[in-house]
Design a protein around this motif. Structure first.
Motif, PDB file in Angstrom:
ATOM      1  N   GLU A 219       2.890 -11.058 -21.130  1.00 16.28           N
ATOM      2  CA  GLU A 219       2.728 -10.553 -19.767  1.00 16.28           C
ATOM      3  C   GLU A 219       1.288 -10.130 -19.464  1.00 16.28           C
ATOM      4  O   GLU A 219       0.931  -9.936 -18.308  1.00 16.28           O
ATOM      5  N   ASP A 223      -2.101 -16.201 -16.036  1.00 12.39           N
ATOM      6  CA  ASP A 223      -1.344 -17.403 -15.669  1.00 12.39           C
ATOM      7  C   ASP A 223      -1.026 -18.233 -16.912  1.00 12.39           C
ATOM      8  O   ASP A 223      -1.295 -17.801 -18.022  1.00 12.39           O
ATOM      9  N   THR A 247      10.829 -12.211 -13.183  1.00 12.69           N
ATOM     10  CA  THR A 247       9.528 -11.595 -12.894  1.00 12.69           C
ATOM     11  C   THR A 247       8.404 -12.606 -13.122  1.00 12.69           C
ATOM     12  O   THR A 247       7.474 -12.703 -12.320  1.00 12.69           O
ATOM     13  N   GLU A 250       8.359 -14.943 -10.269  1.00 14.08           N
ATOM     14  CA  GLU A 250       7.800 -14.309  -9.061  1.00 14.08           C
ATOM     15  C   GLU A 250       6.269 -14.295  -9.087  1.00 14.08           C
ATOM     16  O   GLU A 250       5.626 -14.300  -8.049  1.00 14.08           O
ATOM     17  N   HIS A 251       5.719 -14.275 -10.307  1.00 14.11           N
ATOM     18  CA  HIS A 251       4.251 -14.332 -10.448  1.00 14.11           C
ATOM     19  C   HIS A 251       3.758 -15.777 -10.541  1.00 14.11           C
ATOM     20  O   HIS A 251       2.607 -16.019 -10.901  1.00 14.11           O
ATOM     21  N   ARG A 253       4.629 -17.951 -12.691  1.00 14.27           N
ATOM     22  CA  ARG A 253       4.487 -18.409 -14.077  1.00 14.27           C
ATOM     23  C   ARG A 253       5.792 -19.010 -14.584  1.00 14.27           C
ATOM     24  O   ARG A 253       6.839 -18.352 -14.569  1.00 14.27           O
TER      25      ARG A 253
END
Ligand code: ZN
Length: 447
Positions: A219, A223, A247, A250-251, A253
């Motif tokens: 995390e 990227d 999560t 959502e980023h 990735r």
């Protein structure tokens, strides 16, 4: 500028290819040489996209090259382990790799002290999950005096606490390792270590490498895919796992989930099906894939990144140790292709050997190092085996990269045409490697 003359391209012979500013500029017949342009005479050799190893641990591979082998085939007994440690070259830290319990059982601090007490020793289990340390090593890393010397998935701690001298040496080792990979025609890698983070990005920024690098990691990486490790005897809480996936998505990735057992695979794929997948989500290894799991993967839209070289390197061990009912499901290839699952290839070096040609050969022959065959009907054609390593970094198993004007000049020139090479998938066929329009490897002087 670089002019490669007389190549075979997609079966067409007698073509010239010009590279300029890292891109392919022109493809045609009898291109005229510009003043000062470097030329290579390919003598009819096939020109293919530079190979991309979709699953490799470059930093660990570099470190393993100056490490003492502590497992089979070199070391198989307590006596041989003791000898290997005693004869370790150099002074200071001894770094051992490839350990399995069949050598001397489960190691700990006291046992290691008995083998070697006068230098700090750390030995990595062959799975890569675990390190065993002797007392001097524990002390140098500042571990509690009560520590048993067993570190489970603590690579970040090791990296942070090793001294600076180690780190500088590491830079040189990584660059030399990268040059070695170029000799296999490798122009790109995906560094798949789960602990890669923002510090790894900074480290790679300082290195002079012969490959483009795609990083995956934890995390703390901005990227690239989020690498998630699973252990079937300690699976995470399913809600927490699903949330981690969501999560990441959502980023923006994708996720890459390590699955070497059937349980890990079914757990990962069914959770991903619930969470929903995005392009780039992938399963690493899928070492044991039975038909129901295959059906789940096909339905999920996930990509699989496999290591056919392990068939050759560890196949005899698998045949002896793995339940025979599972033999047809080991490191499948053709089964994924037939099910429409995008399939990419990686060597998993240093846990496998970093030679993509050996991996291609194993994907075609399915042969173990002692000549037995695993999953005969899982064999790929040579062309399909090559494609495991010639797709875009972010799309293993997707369309192959093209050699055409405007494309990146990441290329691998072979010694012969493909009709010959396909019967001899061996790294000797790499005549030259070109990354970003620059020659990074030449077998014989061609330029
Ligand atoms: Zn790996």
């Amino acid at each position: 500028m670089l002019l490669i003359r007389q190549v075979e391209l997609d079966g067409v012979v007698g073509l010239d290819v010009r590279c300029r500013e890292g891109r392919i500029d022109e493809v045609g017949r009898d291109l005229s040489k510009f003043p000062g342009e470097t030329t290579i005479d390919a003598r009819g050799g096939a020109l293919i996209p530079g190979l991309h190893d979709h699953h490799i641990h470059l930093l660990a591979l570099a470190a393993s090259r100056r490490s003492v082998r502590c497992g089979p085939p070199e070391v198989t007994s307590t006596a041989e382990l003791r000898t290997a440690l005693t004869n370790a070259p150099g002074t200071g830290w001894i770094r051992g790799v490839g350990y399995v319990e069949s050598v001397a059982g489960m190691l700990d601090r006291e046992i290691l002290d008995g083998f070697c007490g006068d230098r700090p020793v750390r030995i990595q289990h062959r799975s890569g999950k675990m390190w065993f340390l002797n007392s001097l090593a524990c002390a140098q890393l500042g571990l509690e005096p009560s520590s048993d010397g067993q570190l489970f998935r603590e690579d970040t701690l090791l990296r942070e606490r090793l001294d600076h001298e180690n780190i500088e040496q590491e830079t040189l080792d990584v660059e030399a390792t990268s040059a070695w990979l170029a000799s296999y025609g490798v122009t790109g890698i995906t560094e798949t270590t789960h602990s890669n983070n923002d510090a790894t990005v900074r480290l790679f920024g300082t290195l002079n490498l012969s490959q483009r690098v795609m990083l995956m990691g934890n995390e703390r990486l901005a990227d690239g895919p989020l690498k998630i490790m699973l252990d079937d005897y300690a699976l995470p809480d399913i809600d927490a796992f699903r949330q981690r996936i969501t999560t990441a998505h959502e980023h923006g990735r994708p996720v890459a989930v390590h699955c070497v057992t059937r349980t890990e695979l079914v757990f990962a794929v069914s959770t991903l099906l619930e969470a929903g997948t995005i392009p780039g989500d992938r399963i690493e290894h899928a070492s044991v894939t039975d038909d129901p799991a295959m059906e789940l993967i096909a339905r999920s839209g996930l990509t699989v990144v496999t290591q056919p070289n392990l068939i050759m390197e560890r196949g005899s061990h698998y045949l002896d140790e793995v339940d025979h009912k599972d033999h047809p499901y080991l490191y499948r290839c053709r089964g994924f292709v037939d099910a429409g699952v995008p399939l990419g290839g990686g060597t998993d070096a240093p846990f496998g050997r970093p030679d993509p040609w050996a991996a291609m050969r194993a994907a075609v022959t399915r042969q173990t190092d002692d000549g037995r065959v695993i999953g005969e009907c899982e064999a790929l054609t040579p062309r399909q085996a090559l494609a495991l390593f010639t797709t875009h970094p972010d799309d293993p198993g997707g369309p192959e990269r093209r050699i055409a004007p405007g494309e990146a000049a990441d290329l691998c020139l072979l010694t012969h045409g493909w009709s010959e090479v396909q019967h001899a998938l061996h790294s000797d066929v790499v005549a030259a490697t070109i990354m970003d329009g620059v020659v990074t490897f030449e077998r014989n002087k061609l330029t």
